[in-house]
Design an enzyme around this catalytic site. Structure first.
Site, mmCIF file in Angstrom:
data_model
loop_
_atom_site.group_PDB
_atom_site.id
_atom_site.type_symbol
_atom_site.label_atom_id
_atom_site.label_comp_id
_atom_site.label_asym_id
_atom_site.label_seq_id
_atom_site.Cartn_x
_atom_site.Cartn_y
_atom_site.Cartn_z
ATOM 1 N N CYS A 68 39.134 34.192 42.808
ATOM 2 C CA CYS A 68 39.851 34.100 44.079
ATOM 3 C C CYS A 68 38.943 33.734 45.258
ATOM 4 O O CYS A 68 39.428 33.364 46.312
ATOM 5 C CB CYS A 68 40.572 35.412 44.369
ATOM 6 S SG CYS A 68 41.819 35.848 43.136
ATOM 7 N N HIS A 79 42.029 35.396 51.857
ATOM 8 C CA HIS A 79 42.637 35.203 50.547
ATOM 9 C C HIS A 79 43.919 36.028 50.500
ATOM 10 O O HIS A 79 43.922 37.220 50.826
ATOM 11 C CB HIS A 79 41.667 35.648 49.462
ATOM 12 C CG HIS A 79 42.314 35.865 48.130
ATOM 13 N ND1 HIS A 79 43.134 34.920 47.548
ATOM 14 C CD2 HIS A 79 42.287 36.920 47.277
ATOM 15 C CE1 HIS A 79 43.566 35.401 46.390
ATOM 16 N NE2 HIS A 79 43.077 36.601 46.201
ATOM 17 N N ASN A 103 49.796 35.808 45.152
ATOM 18 C CA ASN A 103 48.358 35.583 45.029
ATOM 19 C C ASN A 103 48.132 34.332 44.183
ATOM 20 O O ASN A 103 48.314 34.363 42.971
ATOM 21 C CB ASN A 103 47.708 36.816 44.387
ATOM 22 C CG ASN A 103 46.204 36.666 44.213
ATOM 23 O OD1 ASN A 103 45.653 35.573 44.281
ATOM 24 N ND2 ASN A 103 45.535 37.778 43.979
#
Length: 329
Positions: A114, A255, A285
């Site tokens: 990520c 993020h 996500n």
């Protein structure tokens, strides 16, 4: 050696055509829309169909970013694809290069989960600053739906698929003001997509593990604790390196892991909610795609203006995390 500056001149995004809502998930596992939204802020996410590949999403995002930048594909010198879910384990960046017609670019994959887009952005900037290249295309893209355990309500509610891209170009003025990157492998076990081999005998006293991967496994409590403590710290370090203050930040782009994390980080830094960009409710996500995906709409819509100071931070498996401070060109 003359050091070049870096400017940011285009963004683009792509999402799959299938929308997976909380209602869909409640039919798969013991959960509900209220349970998911109260813990994550996520309402829906998009997942790739069986015939959609990462190269499709990454190429679409790349094309949109190049169009905004007014840059022909043949003028791109470097392509870095940040992904943990390549179509080919040997790499997918070269497939993107061919698809978009960037015949003069060197292309490679970068894996930092990520945090991948942020790590790739900083890496590309160094090639431009040294004068090795004049233009770079940084793409973050993942199809995590391939590796989610759809019977695990702790993880299947979180992840979506997508891609985002950004064009960086050499410039007299440097718009990348600072960055800070970190890794800590001691925390690796808290978020994994691990190799899971099947023993296979090759002959007398010879055996190997035939390849495969286990689904995503995450210790959500530990990842949350890590993010809300380490991310504000790394942003503060980036601010210090740039000689800037929190008050000067126009936009905070984190993020997009969980709305609770976004809220906690902003609160610890003292950044008001109106400066925090969030699309986690719509996309979930999306791993390496989440930062450029979050940037694209507000830039296209004119909310982010040239000269605005953007603080961005990525965090995830590895564990890896980092922050970058830049001005939109």
């Amino acid at each position: 050696m003359t050091v070049q500056g870096v400017k940011f001149s285009g963004v683009g995004a792509a999402i799959p055509r299938q929308c997976l809502t909380n209602a869909h998930l409640s039919a798969l596992v013991d959960t509900s829309d209220e349970w998911i939204q109260s813990r994550t802020g996520i309402q829906e996410r998009y997942v790739a169909a069986p015939d959609q590949r990462l190269v499709d999403l990454a190429s679409e995002a790349a094309g949109a970013a190049l169009q905004m930048a007014g840059l022909e594909p043949t003028a791109v010198d470097l392509i870095i694809l940040a992904t943990s879910t390549p179509d080919d384990l040997f790499g997918t960046a070269c497939l993107v290069q061919t698809r978009i017609g960037a015949v003069n670019a060197v292309a490679f994959d970068l894996t930092a989960a990520c945090s991948g887009f942020l790590f790739a952005l900083v890496t590309a900037a160094q090639y431009l600053r040294t004068g090795a290249y004049r233009s770079a295309l940084v793409i973050g893209g993942d199809i995590l739906s391939r590796w989610v355990d759809w019977g695990d309500r702790r993880t299947c509610i979180l992840f979506g698929d997508g891609a985002g891209a950004m064009v960086l170009q050499a410039s007299d003025a440097d718009q990348l003001l600072s960055f800070e990157l970190r890794s800590d492998g001691r925390l690796n076990e808290h978020l994994t997509l691990a190799f899971a081999g099947t023993p296979q005998t090759l002959g007398d006293n010879l055996a190997i593990a035939q390849g495969g991967f286990a689904p995503i496994a995450m210790n959500g409590r530990e990842v949350y604790r890590f993010a809300v403590t380490q991310v504000p710290e790394v942003i503060e370090k980036a601010l210090h390196r740039a000689g800037c203050t929190v008050e000067e930040i126009d936009w905070l782009v984190l993020h997009q892991a969980n709305q609770r994390i976004l809220d906690a980080v902003a609160q610890r830094l003292g950044i008001p909610q109106e400066k925090v960009i969030s699309n986690v409710g719509q996309y979930g996500n999306t791993s390496a795609a989440s930062i450029p995906l979050a940037l694209t709409a507000p830039i296209q819509q004119g909310h982010i203006q040239p000269g605005d100071l953007i603080a961005t931070a990525g965090f995830g498996a590895g564990l890896t995390w980092g922050a970058a401070l830049f001005r939109w060109q």
